[in-house]
Design a protein around this motif. Structure first.
Motif, PDB file in Angstrom:
ATOM      1  N   ASP A  33     -36.438 -26.497 -29.674  1.00 17.01           N
ATOM      2  CA  ASP A  33     -35.374 -25.586 -29.718  1.00 17.01           C
ATOM      3  C   ASP A  33     -35.507 -24.663 -30.997  1.00 17.01           C
ATOM      4  OD1 ASP A  33     -34.194 -26.653 -27.294  1.00 17.01           O
ATOM      5  OD2 ASP A  33     -32.841 -27.459 -28.468  1.00 17.01           O
ATOM      6  N   GLN A  34     -35.853 -25.135 -32.040  1.00 17.64           N
ATOM      7  CA  GLN A  34     -36.043 -24.322 -33.324  1.00 17.64           C
ATOM      8  C   GLN A  34     -37.098 -23.413 -32.951  1.00 17.64           C
ATOM      9  OE1 GLN A  34     -36.001 -26.267 -37.308  1.00 17.64           O
ATOM     10  NE2 GLN A  34     -35.050 -28.056 -36.265  1.00 17.64           N
ATOM     11  N   ILE A  35     -38.244 -23.683 -32.382  1.00 15.90           N
ATOM     12  CA  ILE A  35     -39.385 -22.898 -32.013  1.00 15.90           C
ATOM     13  C   ILE A  35     -38.971 -21.782 -31.092  1.00 15.90           C
ATOM     14  CG2 ILE A  35     -41.749 -22.661 -31.086  1.00 15.90           C
ATOM     15  CD1 ILE A  35     -42.096 -25.754 -32.245  1.00 15.90           C
ATOM     16  N   ARG A  36     -38.419 -22.192 -30.155  1.00 17.93           N
ATOM     17  CA  ARG A  36     -37.865 -21.279 -29.010  1.00 17.93           C
ATOM     18  C   ARG A  36     -36.717 -20.141 -29.580  1.00 17.93           C
ATOM     19  NH1 ARG A  36     -33.328 -19.670 -27.110  1.00 17.93           N
ATOM     20  NH2 ARG A  36     -33.412 -18.990 -24.768  1.00 17.93           N
ATOM     21  N   ASP A  37     -36.094 -20.733 -30.316  1.00 22.11           N
ATOM     22  CA  ASP A  37     -34.865 -19.789 -30.850  1.00 22.11           C
ATOM     23  C   ASP A  37     -35.457 -18.910 -31.580  1.00 22.11           C
ATOM     24  OD1 ASP A  37     -33.248 -21.179 -29.317  1.00 22.11           O
ATOM     25  OD2 ASP A  37     -32.150 -22.168 -31.005  1.00 22.11           O
ATOM     26  N   GLN A  38     -36.483 -19.415 -32.797  1.00 26.50           N
ATOM     27  CA  GLN A  38     -37.281 -18.291 -33.894  1.00 26.50           C
ATOM     28  C   GLN A  38     -37.937 -17.332 -33.110  1.00 26.50           C
ATOM     29  OE1 GLN A  38     -38.180 -20.170 -37.313  1.00 26.50           O
ATOM     30  NE2 GLN A  38     -37.070 -21.735 -36.899  1.00 26.50           N
ATOM     31  N   ILE A  39     -38.928 -17.670 -31.855  1.00 27.04           N
ATOM     32  CA  ILE A  39     -39.740 -16.881 -31.386  1.00 27.04           C
ATOM     33  C   ILE A  39     -38.891 -15.726 -30.525  1.00 27.04           C
ATOM     34  CG2 ILE A  39     -41.480 -16.508 -29.313  1.00 27.04           C
ATOM     35  CD1 ILE A  39     -42.487 -19.227 -30.287  1.00 27.04           C
ATOM     36  N   LEU A  40     -37.704 -16.319 -29.961  1.00 25.32           N
ATOM     37  CA  LEU A  40     -36.860 -15.334 -29.193  1.00 25.32           C
ATOM     38  C   LEU A  40     -36.298 -14.421 -30.344  1.00 25.32           C
ATOM     39  CD1 LEU A  40     -35.361 -14.404 -26.719  1.00 25.32           C
ATOM     40  CD2 LEU A  40     -33.675 -16.289 -27.051  1.00 25.32           C
TER      41      LEU A  40
ATOM     42  N   THR B 188     -40.607 -22.719 -21.934  1.00 23.17           N
ATOM     43  CA  THR B 188     -39.150 -22.428 -21.810  1.00 23.17           C
ATOM     44  C   THR B 188     -39.048 -20.828 -21.751  1.00 23.17           C
ATOM     45  OG1 THR B 188     -38.611 -24.465 -22.839  1.00 23.17           O
ATOM     46  CG2 THR B 188     -36.950 -22.821 -22.814  1.00 23.17           C
ATOM     47  N   LEU B 189     -39.669 -20.371 -22.737  1.00 22.60           N
ATOM     48  CA  LEU B 189     -39.644 -18.648 -22.844  1.00 22.60           C
ATOM     49  C   LEU B 189     -40.116 -18.315 -21.716  1.00 22.60           C
ATOM     50  CD1 LEU B 189     -40.212 -18.829 -26.770  1.00 22.60           C
ATOM     51  CD2 LEU B 189     -38.086 -17.886 -25.439  1.00 22.60           C
ATOM     52  N   GLU B 190     -41.126 -18.888 -21.121  1.00 23.03           N
ATOM     53  CA  GLU B 190     -41.998 -18.226 -20.076  1.00 23.03           C
ATOM     54  C   GLU B 190     -40.842 -18.128 -18.819  1.00 23.03           C
ATOM     55  OE1 GLU B 190     -46.236 -18.190 -17.803  1.00 23.03           O
ATOM     56  OE2 GLU B 190     -46.014 -19.673 -19.194  1.00 23.03           O
ATOM     57  N   SER B 191     -40.324 -19.238 -18.587  1.00 26.82           N
ATOM     58  CA  SER B 191     -39.258 -19.479 -17.584  1.00 26.82           C
ATOM     59  C   SER B 191     -38.191 -18.597 -17.596  1.00 26.82           C
ATOM     60  CB  SER B 191     -38.954 -21.017 -17.229  1.00 26.82           C
ATOM     61  OG  SER B 191     -38.209 -21.151 -18.423  1.00 26.82           O
TER      62      SER B 191
ATOM     63  N   SER C 175     -56.410 -14.840 -21.495  1.00 30.17           N
ATOM     64  CA  SER C 175     -55.837 -13.768 -22.396  1.00 30.17           C
ATOM     65  C   SER C 175     -54.579 -14.597 -23.203  1.00 30.17           C
ATOM     66  CB  SER C 175     -55.234 -12.528 -21.559  1.00 30.17           C
ATOM     67  OG  SER C 175     -54.296 -12.859 -20.730  1.00 30.17           O
ATOM     68  N   GLY C 176     -54.360 -15.750 -23.221  1.00 27.23           N
ATOM     69  CA  GLY C 176     -53.441 -16.482 -23.731  1.00 27.23           C
ATOM     70  C   GLY C 176     -51.920 -15.973 -23.541  1.00 27.23           C
ATOM     71  N   THR C 177     -51.114 -16.531 -24.518  1.00 28.76           N
ATOM     72  CA  THR C 177     -49.586 -16.253 -24.282  1.00 28.76           C
ATOM     73  C   THR C 177     -49.386 -14.753 -24.890  1.00 28.76           C
ATOM     74  OG1 THR C 177     -49.314 -18.619 -24.099  1.00 28.76           O
ATOM     75  CG2 THR C 177     -47.366 -17.217 -24.512  1.00 28.76           C
ATOM     76  N   ARG C 178     -48.429 -14.020 -24.252  1.00 27.82           N
ATOM     77  CA  ARG C 178     -48.086 -12.597 -24.858  1.00 27.82           C
ATOM     78  C   ARG C 178     -46.673 -12.630 -24.624  1.00 27.82           C
ATOM     79  NH1 ARG C 178     -52.426  -9.396 -26.104  1.00 27.82           N
ATOM     80  NH2 ARG C 178     -54.519 -10.227 -25.233  1.00 27.82           N
ATOM     81  N   VAL C 179     -46.151 -11.574 -25.291  1.00 26.80           N
ATOM     82  CA  VAL C 179     -44.617 -11.183 -25.131  1.00 26.80           C
ATOM     83  C   VAL C 179     -44.510 -10.489 -23.819  1.00 26.80           C
ATOM     84  CG1 VAL C 179     -42.690 -10.041 -25.953  1.00 26.80           C
ATOM     85  CG2 VAL C 179     -44.131 -11.161 -27.375  1.00 26.80           C
ATOM     86  N   SER C 180     -43.708 -10.739 -22.981  1.00 27.83           N
ATOM     87  CA  SER C 180     -43.703 -10.002 -21.520  1.00 27.83           C
ATOM     88  C   SER C 180     -43.075  -8.579 -21.936  1.00 27.83           C
ATOM     89  CB  SER C 180     -42.639 -10.794 -20.714  1.00 27.83           C
ATOM     90  OG  SER C 180     -42.126  -9.921 -19.734  1.00 27.83           O
ATOM     91  N   THR C 181     -43.624  -7.695 -20.784  1.00 26.00           N
ATOM     92  CA  THR C 181     -43.276  -6.194 -20.734  1.00 26.00           C
ATOM     93  C   THR C 181     -41.917  -6.105 -20.634  1.00 26.00           C
ATOM     94  OG1 THR C 181     -44.216  -6.024 -18.584  1.00 26.00           O
ATOM     95  CG2 THR C 181     -45.629  -5.402 -20.431  1.00 26.00           C
ATOM     96  N   LYS C 182     -41.149  -7.273 -19.705  1.00 23.85           N
ATOM     97  CA  LYS C 182     -39.886  -7.100 -19.528  1.00 23.85           C
ATOM     98  C   LYS C 182     -38.971  -7.519 -20.726  1.00 23.85           C
ATOM     99  CE  LYS C 182     -41.245  -8.183 -14.784  1.00 23.85           C
ATOM    100  NZ  LYS C 182     -40.987  -9.211 -13.687  1.00 23.85           N
ATOM    101  N   ALA C 183     -39.513  -8.112 -21.612  1.00 20.35           N
ATOM    102  CA  ALA C 183     -38.924  -8.448 -22.997  1.00 20.35           C
ATOM    103  C   ALA C 183     -38.374  -7.207 -23.943  1.00 20.35           C
ATOM    104  CB  ALA C 183     -39.363  -9.542 -23.717  1.00 20.35           C
ATOM    105  N   SER C 184     -37.379  -7.195 -24.339  1.00 21.39           N
ATOM    106  CA  SER C 184     -36.981  -5.869 -24.998  1.00 21.39           C
ATOM    107  C   SER C 184     -36.333  -6.188 -26.162  1.00 21.39           C
ATOM    108  CB  SER C 184     -36.352  -4.776 -24.161  1.00 21.39           C
ATOM    109  OG  SER C 184     -35.080  -5.323 -23.775  1.00 21.39           O
ATOM    110  N   ALA C 185     -36.604  -5.343 -27.226  1.00 18.01           N
ATOM    111  CA  ALA C 185     -35.637  -5.493 -28.554  1.00 18.01           C
ATOM    112  C   ALA C 185     -34.233  -5.255 -28.398  1.00 18.01           C
ATOM    113  CB  ALA C 185     -36.485  -4.954 -29.728  1.00 18.01           C
ATOM    114  N   THR C 186     -33.520  -5.750 -28.977  1.00 22.93           N
ATOM    115  CA  THR C 186     -32.277  -5.535 -29.010  1.00 22.93           C
ATOM    116  C   THR C 186     -32.016  -4.119 -29.634  1.00 22.93           C
ATOM    117  OG1 THR C 186     -31.350  -7.847 -29.025  1.00 22.93           O
ATOM    118  CG2 THR C 186     -29.672  -6.139 -29.817  1.00 22.93           C
TER     119      THR C 186
END
Length: 118
Positions: free
Chosen positions: A14-21, A58-61, A71-82
């Motif tokens: 959860d700590q890793i997920r929350d910090q990446i998010l 979890t972040l992918e789901s 090509s590894g794991t990348r930030v989704s193009t659908k993810a956007s900054a607040t």
């Protein structure tokens, strides 16, 4: 990527997920930006690769990350900054809450209470 784990009792996944998010929503990680491999981040953090893999899955789901073979794991193009104005207001709320000794749960309750119905 700057992630620091604490002994707060919160699960490491959860700590890793929350910090990446948090890095994604603040714009410090942008769309298409590549994340470290599971093994690399696990090594950097001193945790088992399965812990990082679970956070990535979890972040992918949730639609924030995309993993592709080769090509590894990348930030989704659908993810956007607040938006900056929201981040600024949230920062002011957090600082005010801390200075008045209002905990996170109470601050969230206040925010929910004043949230305009849409």
């Amino acid at each position: 990527m700057i992630i620091s784990l604490s002994e707060s009792g919160a699960p490491l996944v959860d700590q890793i997920r929350d910090q990446i998010l948090g890095l994604i929503t603040t714009g410090l990680l942008s769309a298409e930006q590549r994340l470290p491999s599971v093994r690399q981040l696990a090594s950097d953090l001193g945790v088992a690769p399965g812990t990082v893999a679970k956070a990535y899955r979890t972040l992918e789901s949730e639609g924030f990350l995309v993993t592709r073979i080769g090509s590894g794991t990348r930030v989704s193009t659908k993810a956007s900054a607040t938006p900056g104005s929201v981040l600024s207001a949230a920062t002011r709320l957090a600082v005010a809450s801390k200075s008045e000794s209002v905990d996170l749960e109470e601050t969230i309750r206040v925010l929910r209470a004043v949230w305009p119905d849409g």
